[in-house]
Every structure is written in structure tokens, then in C-alpha cells.
Design a protein around this motif. Structure first.
Motif, PDB file in Angstrom:
ATOM      1  N   SER A  82      42.905   2.208  -5.654  1.00 46.68           N
ATOM      2  CA  SER A  82      44.258   1.716  -5.346  1.00 46.68           C
ATOM      3  C   SER A  82      44.482   1.544  -3.855  1.00 46.68           C
ATOM      4  N   GLN A  83      43.768   2.318  -3.033  1.00 46.29           N
ATOM      5  CA  GLN A  83      43.979   2.206  -1.579  1.00 46.29           C
ATOM      6  C   GLN A  83      43.373   0.916  -1.034  1.00 46.29           C
ATOM      7  N   PRO A  96      46.755   7.617  -1.650  1.00 46.60           N
ATOM      8  CA  PRO A  96      46.691   7.282  -3.076  1.00 46.60           C
ATOM      9  C   PRO A  96      46.812   8.532  -3.934  1.00 46.60           C
ATOM     10  N   SER A  97      47.548   8.411  -5.013  1.00 46.09           N
ATOM     11  CA  SER A  97      47.701   9.512  -5.954  1.00 46.09           C
ATOM     12  C   SER A  97      47.205   9.025  -7.312  1.00 46.09           C
ATOM     13  N   ARG A  98      48.051   8.978  -8.311  1.00 46.49           N
ATOM     14  CA  ARG A  98      47.625   8.680  -9.683  1.00 46.49           C
ATOM     15  C   ARG A  98      47.421   7.178  -9.894  1.00 46.49           C
ATOM     16  N   PHE A 127      51.474   6.381  -4.991  1.00 43.38           N
ATOM     17  CA  PHE A 127      51.068   6.860  -3.664  1.00 43.38           C
ATOM     18  C   PHE A 127      52.066   7.907  -3.218  1.00 43.38           C
ATOM     19  N   LYS A 128      51.567   8.978  -2.608  1.00 39.25           N
ATOM     20  CA  LYS A 128      52.458   9.976  -2.009  1.00 39.25           C
ATOM     21  C   LYS A 128      52.585   9.653  -0.537  1.00 39.25           C
ATOM     22  N   CYS A 129      53.804   9.700  -0.037  1.00 41.26           N
ATOM     23  CA  CYS A 129      54.042   9.268   1.343  1.00 41.26           C
ATOM     24  C   CYS A 129      54.814  10.331   2.113  1.00 41.26           C
ATOM     25  N   GLY A 141      45.841  -6.661  -2.236  1.00 42.64           N
ATOM     26  CA  GLY A 141      44.465  -7.171  -2.272  1.00 42.64           C
ATOM     27  C   GLY A 141      44.077  -7.790  -3.604  1.00 42.64           C
ATOM     28  N   LEU A 142      45.061  -8.072  -4.452  1.00 48.07           N
ATOM     29  CA  LEU A 142      44.729  -8.559  -5.802  1.00 48.07           C
ATOM     30  C   LEU A 142      44.064  -9.937  -5.785  1.00 48.07           C
TER      31      LEU A 142
END
Ligand SMILES: [Zn+2]
Length: 178
Positions: A82-83, A96-98, A127-129, A141-142
Motif C-alpha cells: 500500500s505504501q 501503512p497499516s492494514r 494508514f496510521k498518521c 500509483g494505480l
């Protein structure tokens, strides 16, 4: 108002035959198009992706050959990074988290809702911020990761407000209200 499923399927056949990227109803399964919801608050950024499998794999069924199995595995690896898919403004201090992936066609998660002849994938990226409110943008980035994807229908919610927008290849930056 959502189209009845059989009608949506007919429209896909029709637009496919014409080779046109004509828009079907918002929220409908349309090849080349994905939906992305980005929610930002002080402690987290949550991103929801809804996409036809076609955009990720070039097909929409459970893999039947080794080549298809490899494509699925590669796509899932990219989705779990995810990052790389979502590079959030470093001012927000996000990690990045879950990552949760749901796809009935691929037997992922608990999803059971499947369309006749079509398959989707729903993904949640958390994401945890440390200072989510300072996020000024997200680089998505998709498009670089999934060549089949042409357009992203965006919905963004931040503490300062909400907006809708359309991201078209090759644009990758989503500006956030702050
Ligand atoms: Zn489809």
C-alpha cells in the motif's frame, strides 16, 4: 439509482462492441474505471478501492492456468504494497497499516456478491498518521501499476470538507483540502 444487474451487463456488451469508453451509471462495473474513496483525519488515512478485476488482471474469473495464477499472485502482491500504491504527503507522517482485499471471484475475504460473467475486487488500505490533517496530497500509483486502468472516480473527505473528482491517466496526484 443503480441499474438492474442484467441491464448493466447488457450495457457492457454494447459498449464493448462499440469499443467506446462510454460511461455507464456511476458506481456500476465498468472496465477501465475504478472508484476510490479517500478519508483523512488526524490519526489515519483510509482508502477504499472498488474495481473490476479486468483492470487488475485482464480477466475476471478464478485463475484456471498457471499463467493466470501468476497474474493473480502478482496483482495481490502489488495491492498489498500500500505504501507504493498510495504515497501520502510526508508532512502527515503516515505509515501503512492494514490492507484488506475482498473478491468473490478470487475467493478472497468474505465477499460473496458476484456478477454474471464479471468479477470485482474491493480493497481497504489503512494508514496510521501522526498529523493526518497536514496531508496536502496523495500520489496514487494505480495507473503505473495497473495498465488496464484508465480513469478513477474519486471521493475525498478531510476534516475541511469533501469533494468528488475524476483522475485520468496519467495524472496521479490527488490534492486534499486542508
Ligand atoms: Zn467485467
Amino acid at each position: 439509482m443503480p441499474l438492474p444487474r442484467y441491464l448493466a451487463a447488457l450495457l457492457f456488451v454494447a459498449t464493448g462492441l462499440l469499443g467506446a469508453g462510454a460511461a455507464v451509471a456511476a458506481g456500476a462495473h465498468e472496465h477501465g474505471v475504478a472508484r476510490l474513496d479517500i478519508a483523512v483525519d488526524a490519526a489515519r488515512v483510509s482508502i477504499l478501492l472498488e474495481t473490476p478485476l479486468e483492470n487488475l488482471l485482464g480477466f475476471e474469473h478464478a485463475p484456471r492456468t498457471d499463467a493466470e495464477r501468476e497474474k493473480v499472485a502478482a496483482a495481490l502482491t502489488r495491492l498489498r504494497a500500500s505504501q507504493v500504491l498510495f504515497r501520502i504527503d510526508s508532512a502527515a507522517g503516515c505509515q501503512p497499516s492494514r490492507v484488506d482485499l475482498q473478491s468473490a471471484a478470487l475467493g478472497l475475504g468474505t465477499a460473496t456478491n458476484s456478477r454474471e460473467g464479471h468479477g470485482d475486487l474491493d480493497a481497504t488500505f489503512d494508514f496510521k498518521c501522526s498529523q493526518g490533517g497536514r496531508a496536502g496530497f496523495v500520489e496514487v500509483g494505480l495507473f503505473e501499476t495497473f495498465p488496464g486502468l484508465q480513469r478513477i472516480e474519486l471521493q475525498v473527505a478531510t476534516p475541511k470538507g469533501q469533494m468528488r473528482a475524476t483522475l485520468r491517466r496519467p495524472t496521479s496526484r490527488v490534492m486534499l483540502a486542508r
